[in-house]
Design a protein around this motif. Structure first.
Motif, short mmCIF file in Angstrom:
data_model
loop_
_atom_site.label_atom_id
_atom_site.label_comp_id
_atom_site.label_asym_id
_atom_site.label_seq_id
_atom_site.Cartn_x
_atom_site.Cartn_y
_atom_site.Cartn_z
N LYS A 27 13.36 12.01 -45.63
CA LYS A 27 14.44 12.33 -44.68
C LYS A 27 14.51 11.29 -43.58
O LYS A 27 15.59 10.85 -43.18
N ALA A 28 13.34 10.86 -43.09
CA ALA A 28 13.30 9.90 -41.99
C ALA A 28 13.89 8.55 -42.37
O ALA A 28 14.55 7.91 -41.54
N ILE A 29 13.69 8.12 -43.60
CA ILE A 29 14.21 6.80 -44.00
C ILE A 29 15.63 6.88 -44.52
O ILE A 29 16.21 5.85 -44.91
N GLY A 30 16.19 8.09 -44.56
CA GLY A 30 17.60 8.22 -44.92
C GLY A 30 17.89 8.56 -46.36
O GLY A 30 19.02 8.39 -46.81
N VAL A 31 16.91 9.06 -47.10
CA VAL A 31 17.16 9.49 -48.48
C VAL A 31 17.92 10.81 -48.44
O VAL A 31 17.46 11.80 -47.88
N THR A 32 19.11 10.82 -49.05
CA THR A 32 19.96 12.01 -49.00
C THR A 32 20.40 12.49 -50.37
O THR A 32 21.12 13.49 -50.47
N THR A 33 19.98 11.80 -51.43
CA THR A 33 20.43 12.21 -52.76
C THR A 33 19.36 11.88 -53.79
O THR A 33 18.47 11.05 -53.55
N THR B 22 17.11 8.25 -55.66
CA THR B 22 17.31 7.11 -54.78
C THR B 22 16.15 6.15 -54.97
O THR B 22 14.99 6.53 -54.76
N ALA C 15 12.39 8.71 -36.01
CA ALA C 15 13.62 8.83 -36.80
C ALA C 15 13.97 10.30 -37.05
O ALA C 15 15.14 10.68 -37.01
N ASP D 129 15.46 11.71 -33.96
CA ASP D 129 16.83 11.20 -33.82
C ASP D 129 17.80 11.92 -34.76
O ASP D 129 18.99 12.04 -34.47
N LYS D 130 17.28 12.41 -35.90
CA LYS D 130 18.10 13.11 -36.88
C LYS D 130 18.18 14.61 -36.60
O LYS D 130 18.72 15.38 -37.39
#
Length: 324
Positions: free
Chosen positions: A175-181, A184, A228, A231-232
């Protein structure tokens, strides 16, 4: 590769990634599978998929998976693609099952036997779910998969709670590095989301490997990931990642300040206040710590106590006065 074992595209992506690496002649590449959850609300006790798909709310939610297509049309499309990838014509999950323990088993396989054993266990889990239509939330199913893959200790380690903390923390890291699907593919700081064609994956790997990212010290990376998450909008996740740093580096100011911010944003005001009061006492001219302490006191209904801290923060940094 960040992926969920109950995601059909993860299985398709696994095949395509293997094809992409078949002709790879560069530096040796190791594929490590990390956990992702596309259905974190899946029940501990699996539900028959036929019943789940009759729920109009679920059906509407699935519309987002394939815009312009009904969920039923999308399932047919995925089945056809899976067959083309050699995954068999009998395709489709029979159970809505929690993938948490399956992720634990896959992580344990890597810890105990490296990427080759992990790949074998992962293949067994995916095949059981999508082709054999078994319930992969059952410990018995996972034990049989582990044994068939040559991981005889898998069932015992799973029963002892192995990789529980690892999976929960790694989900937060994703989640912190931006994996959303799911899936990946991540190499260094580069990410490729989705089950792309083998040639697209091969090009991505070649490009990412050619531009290696400088490795950060473990403590610095953990701190940045925790930041991160805050921040999210996930202060509790932030505190989870900070736990180890707080235990190992209890005097590190940056860790303590981030923890105080996370306590503030998760409404743990007493803890936030205690941490910030100590930080301000140590360095009275830390304008940001003063600002945060003032805000905490305001939220606790202690306006008179907050006012001096907010005034001092604004005097040291006029921007803090504008924040009001």
């Amino acid at each position: 590769m960040w992926a969920d074992v109950v995601c059909a595209w993860a299985y398709i992506g696994k095949r395509r990634l293997a094809q992409a690496l078949e002709g790879w002649d560069g530096e040796p590449v190791e594929v490590v599978w990390r956990p992702f959850r596309i259905d974190p609300m899946a029940p501990t006790q699996a539900e028959p998929m036929e019943e789940v798909l009759r729920d109009p709310v679920v059906d509407a939610a699935l519309q987002g998976c394939a815009p312009g297509m009904t969920p039923a049309e999308n399932r047919v499309r995925v089945s056809e693609i899976a067959a083309a990838e050699g995954l068999g014509s009998r395709w489709g999950a029979a159970w809505r099952a929690s993938s948490h323990d399956a992720h634990r088993l896959i992580a344990l396989a890597y810890q105990e036997g490296g990427s080759a054993l992990q790949d074998a266990v992962l293949e067994g889990v995916l095949r059981a779910h999508f082709v054999e239509q078994r319930d992969i939330s059952l410990k018995e199913t996972l034990q049989e998969i582990a044994a068939a893959a040559g991981f005889s200790e898998g069932g015992r380690l799973l029963g002892e709670g192995g990789a529980e903390e690892y999976v929960r923390e790694t989900l937060l890291r994703g989640k912190a590095i931006g994996v959303t699907t799911s899936p990946t593919l991540v190499i260094g700081g580069e990410a490729l989301a989705g089950a792309h064609a083998p040639e697209v994956i091969a090009q991505f790997v070649a490009r990412a490997v050619a531009e290696p990212r400088r490795e950060l010290p473990t403590e610095v990376e953990r701190l940045r990931l925790a930041q991160a998450l805050l921040d999210k909008g996930d202060p509790l996740g932030c505190l989870t990642l900070l736990g180890k740093l707080m235990a190992e580096h209890p005097e590190e100011r940056s860790v303590r300040l981030l923890a105080a911010r996370a306590h503030y944003h998760s409404a743990q005001l007493s803890r936030a206040r205690s941490g910030l009061e100590t930080l301000v006492a140590e360095i009275p001219d830390d304008a940001y710590a003063r600002l945060m302490l003032g805000r905490v006191l305001e939220r606790q209904g202690k306006g008179e106590e907050a006012a001096p801290h907010l005034r001092i923060a604004a005097a040291m940094n006029p921007e803090y006065g504008k924040a009001g």
